[in-house]
Write a protein that holds these residues in place. Structure first.
Motif, PDB file in Angstrom:
ATOM      1  N   LEU A  60       3.409  -2.476 -21.982  1.00  0.00           N
ATOM      2  CA  LEU A  60       2.287  -1.943 -22.756  1.00  0.00           C
ATOM      3  C   LEU A  60       1.495  -3.069 -23.404  1.00  0.00           C
ATOM      4  CD1 LEU A  60       4.022   1.111 -24.436  1.00  0.00           C
ATOM      5  CD2 LEU A  60       2.239   1.184 -22.703  1.00  0.00           C
ATOM      6  N   GLU A  61       0.323  -2.722 -23.911  1.00  0.00           N
ATOM      7  CA  GLU A  61      -0.563  -3.725 -24.508  1.00  0.00           C
ATOM      8  C   GLU A  61       0.086  -4.459 -25.677  1.00  0.00           C
ATOM      9  OE1 GLU A  61      -4.870  -1.656 -24.050  1.00  0.00           O
ATOM     10  OE2 GLU A  61      -3.303  -0.546 -25.080  1.00  0.00           O
ATOM     11  N   GLY A  62       0.980  -3.795 -26.379  1.00  0.00           N
ATOM     12  CA  GLY A  62       1.652  -4.447 -27.495  1.00  0.00           C
ATOM     13  C   GLY A  62       2.800  -5.337 -27.064  1.00  0.00           C
ATOM     14  N   GLY A  63       3.035  -5.446 -25.757  1.00  0.00           N
ATOM     15  CA  GLY A  63       4.096  -6.296 -25.237  1.00  0.00           C
ATOM     16  C   GLY A  63       5.425  -5.593 -25.073  1.00  0.00           C
ATOM     17  N   GLU A  64       5.467  -4.279 -25.342  1.00  0.00           N
ATOM     18  CA  GLU A  64       6.708  -3.528 -25.217  1.00  0.00           C
ATOM     19  C   GLU A  64       6.875  -2.975 -23.811  1.00  0.00           C
ATOM     20  OE1 GLU A  64       7.998  -1.200 -28.890  1.00  0.00           O
ATOM     21  OE2 GLU A  64       5.827  -1.175 -29.086  1.00  0.00           O
ATOM     22  N   ASN A  65       8.142  -2.840 -23.394  1.00  0.00           N
ATOM     23  CA  ASN A  65       8.441  -2.286 -22.087  1.00  0.00           C
ATOM     24  C   ASN A  65       8.116  -0.795 -22.072  1.00  0.00           C
ATOM     25  OD1 ASN A  65      10.327  -0.954 -20.012  1.00  0.00           O
ATOM     26  ND2 ASN A  65      10.467  -3.124 -19.497  1.00  0.00           N
ATOM     27  N   LEU A  66       7.386  -0.346 -21.065  1.00  0.00           N
ATOM     28  CA  LEU A  66       6.973   1.048 -20.984  1.00  0.00           C
ATOM     29  C   LEU A  66       8.169   1.992 -20.951  1.00  0.00           C
ATOM     30  CD1 LEU A  66       4.790   3.241 -20.574  1.00  0.00           C
ATOM     31  CD2 LEU A  66       4.996   2.821 -18.110  1.00  0.00           C
ATOM     32  N   VAL A  67       9.190   1.644 -20.194  1.00  0.00           N
ATOM     33  CA  VAL A  67      10.375   2.498 -20.083  1.00  0.00           C
ATOM     34  C   VAL A  67      11.022   2.704 -21.444  1.00  0.00           C
ATOM     35  CG1 VAL A  67      12.700   2.703 -19.111  1.00  0.00           C
ATOM     36  CG2 VAL A  67      10.816   1.887 -17.678  1.00  0.00           C
ATOM     37  N   ASP A  68      11.121   1.633 -22.238  1.00  0.00           N
ATOM     38  CA  ASP A  68      11.726   1.744 -23.570  1.00  0.00           C
ATOM     39  C   ASP A  68      10.905   2.667 -24.469  1.00  0.00           C
ATOM     40  OD1 ASP A  68      13.726   0.007 -22.803  1.00  0.00           O
ATOM     41  OD2 ASP A  68      12.737  -1.766 -23.636  1.00  0.00           O
ATOM     42  N   VAL A  69       9.592   2.539 -24.403  1.00  0.00           N
ATOM     43  CA  VAL A  69       8.724   3.367 -25.236  1.00  0.00           C
ATOM     44  C   VAL A  69       8.818   4.830 -24.814  1.00  0.00           C
ATOM     45  CG1 VAL A  69       6.335   3.852 -25.886  1.00  0.00           C
ATOM     46  CG2 VAL A  69       7.140   1.489 -25.770  1.00  0.00           C
ATOM     47  N   LEU A  70       8.888   5.085 -23.513  1.00  0.00           N
ATOM     48  CA  LEU A  70       8.995   6.465 -23.039  1.00  0.00           C
ATOM     49  C   LEU A  70      10.338   7.081 -23.422  1.00  0.00           C
ATOM     50  CD1 LEU A  70       7.287   6.361 -19.523  1.00  0.00           C
ATOM     51  CD2 LEU A  70       6.336   7.053 -21.735  1.00  0.00           C
ATOM     52  N   ARG A  71      11.372   6.266 -23.477  1.00  0.00           N
ATOM     53  CA  ARG A  71      12.665   6.765 -23.947  1.00  0.00           C
ATOM     54  C   ARG A  71      12.568   7.187 -25.405  1.00  0.00           C
ATOM     55  NH1 ARG A  71      15.967   2.046 -21.213  1.00  0.00           N
ATOM     56  NH2 ARG A  71      16.428   2.957 -19.173  1.00  0.00           N
ATOM     57  N   ARG A  72      11.885   6.365 -26.211  1.00  0.00           N
ATOM     58  CA  ARG A  72      11.668   6.724 -27.609  1.00  0.00           C
ATOM     59  C   ARG A  72      10.856   8.002 -27.700  1.00  0.00           C
ATOM     60  NH1 ARG A  72       9.606   1.406 -29.152  1.00  0.00           N
ATOM     61  NH2 ARG A  72       7.960   2.471 -30.286  1.00  0.00           N
ATOM     62  N   ALA A  73       9.875   8.121 -26.822  1.00  0.00           N
ATOM     63  CA  ALA A  73       9.022   9.303 -26.830  1.00  0.00           C
ATOM     64  C   ALA A  73       9.821  10.565 -26.507  1.00  0.00           C
ATOM     65  CB  ALA A  73       7.884   9.129 -25.819  1.00  0.00           C
ATOM     66  N   GLU A  74      10.741  10.457 -25.560  1.00  0.00           N
ATOM     67  CA  GLU A  74      11.559  11.602 -25.177  1.00  0.00           C
ATOM     68  C   GLU A  74      12.460  12.057 -26.322  1.00  0.00           C
ATOM     69  OE1 GLU A  74      11.681  13.585 -22.750  1.00  0.00           O
ATOM     70  OE2 GLU A  74      10.503  12.656 -21.164  1.00  0.00           O
ATOM     71  N   ALA A  75      12.814  11.120 -27.181  1.00  0.00           N
ATOM     72  CA  ALA A  75      13.744  11.430 -28.276  1.00  0.00           C
ATOM     73  C   ALA A  75      13.032  11.941 -29.525  1.00  0.00           C
ATOM     74  CB  ALA A  75      14.566  10.189 -28.624  1.00  0.00           C
ATOM     75  N   ILE A  76      11.703  11.986 -29.493  1.00  0.00           N
ATOM     76  CA  ILE A  76      10.944  12.423 -30.659  1.00  0.00           C
ATOM     77  C   ILE A  76      11.248  13.879 -30.985  1.00  0.00           C
ATOM     78  CG2 ILE A  76       8.611  13.078 -31.399  1.00  0.00           C
ATOM     79  CD1 ILE A  76       7.611  10.437 -30.379  1.00  0.00           C
ATOM     80  N   GLU A  77      11.504  14.134 -32.249  1.00  0.00           N
ATOM     81  CA  GLU A  77      11.782  15.494 -32.721  1.00  0.00           C
ATOM     82  C   GLU A  77      10.837  15.830 -33.870  1.00  0.00           C
ATOM     83  OE1 GLU A  77      15.867  15.419 -33.835  1.00  0.00           O
ATOM     84  OE2 GLU A  77      16.615  15.478 -31.770  1.00  0.00           O
ATOM     85  N   GLY A  78      10.864  17.071 -34.288  1.00  0.00           N
ATOM     86  CA  GLY A  78      10.050  17.480 -35.437  1.00  0.00           C
ATOM     87  C   GLY A  78       8.615  17.712 -35.051  1.00  0.00           C
ATOM     88  N   ASN A  79       7.692  17.196 -35.848  1.00  0.00           N
ATOM     89  CA  ASN A  79       6.268  17.385 -35.618  1.00  0.00           C
ATOM     90  C   ASN A  79       5.836  16.505 -34.438  1.00  0.00           C
ATOM     91  OD1 ASN A  79       3.426  17.319 -35.696  1.00  0.00           O
ATOM     92  ND2 ASN A  79       3.426  17.793 -37.884  1.00  0.00           N
TER      93      ASN A  79
END
Length: 203
Positions: free
Chosen positions: A134-153
């Motif tokens: 990603l543009e911020g230098g983070e691995n896309l797979v890692d960010v998508l894993r975080r996204a999958e774990a998002i709960e709540g709002n």
């Protein structure tokens, strides 16, 4: 007094701090405290823009190609969220941002193609890119894993995640613009940095 922005995730506060600084709302120091006021431990900010994704010894052509790779990564992130949560209110905004990332890539391509004797068309060149960072230098797979774990709002949390990415991207491109001596590359990076700030305002 100095201005300190903070919230529970750092997403909105990081973007707010960036915009406040860029718009010149105060001549005082501006800080962002990720994790909220309870996270304050009297230490300085531990992280810096992940500029290692750009090798400054690379040629102009190579630097611009990496920039297109990062735009492809951001596009993949926004398209994932848009498709995964198509019924959510955020879907339309993320669709707009995904189209903006393609526009950024085209802007970079317009400089990149000048460095090649026989460049492929934009669509071909962009399709061949993996877009794993990603543009911020983070691995896309890692960010998508975080996204999958998002709960709540869901809407709020994804907006904050996107703000974090865009804020990181802003500092990445601006830092690279400041560190490169190539005026053409500097112009591209500064232009994209300002566009990332526009994304934060949209979010």
């Amino acid at each position: 007094k100095d201005l300190i922005f903070y919230c529970h995730s750092g997403g909105r506060s990081g973007a707010a701090a960036t915009i406040a600084m860029e718009e010149g709302v105060s001549n005082k120091n501006i800080y962002n405290l990720e994790g909220g006021i309870m996270a304050w431990e009297g230490k300085t900010v531990p992280d810096y823009p992940r500029i290692q994704v750009f090798d400054k010894s690379s040629s102009l052509s190579e630097l611009l190609l990496v920039a297109m790779e990062l735009e492809k990564g951001a596009l993949r992130f926004y398209k994932y969220v848009r498709d995964r949560f198509s019924s959510e209110p955020l879907s339309k905004t993320f669709d707009q941002l995904s189209m903006a990332e393609v526009a950024h890539a085209k802007a970079v391509y317009s400089y990149w193609e000048k460095t090649k004797s026989d460049p492929p068309e934009f669509e071909t060149a962009f399709e061949d890119l993996k877009g794993e960072i990603l543009e911020g230098g983070e691995n896309l797979v890692d960010v998508l894993r975080r996204a999958e774990a998002i709960e709540g709002n869901t809407c709020l949390n994804f907006i904050e995640l996107a703000l974090h990415i865009e804020n990181s991207a802003f500092y990445l491109y601006r830092t690279m613009a400041e560190q490169t001596e190539n005026k053409d590359v500097q112009e591209v990076f500064l232009s994209i940095a300002q566009a990332e700030k526009g994304h934060m305002k949209t979010l």
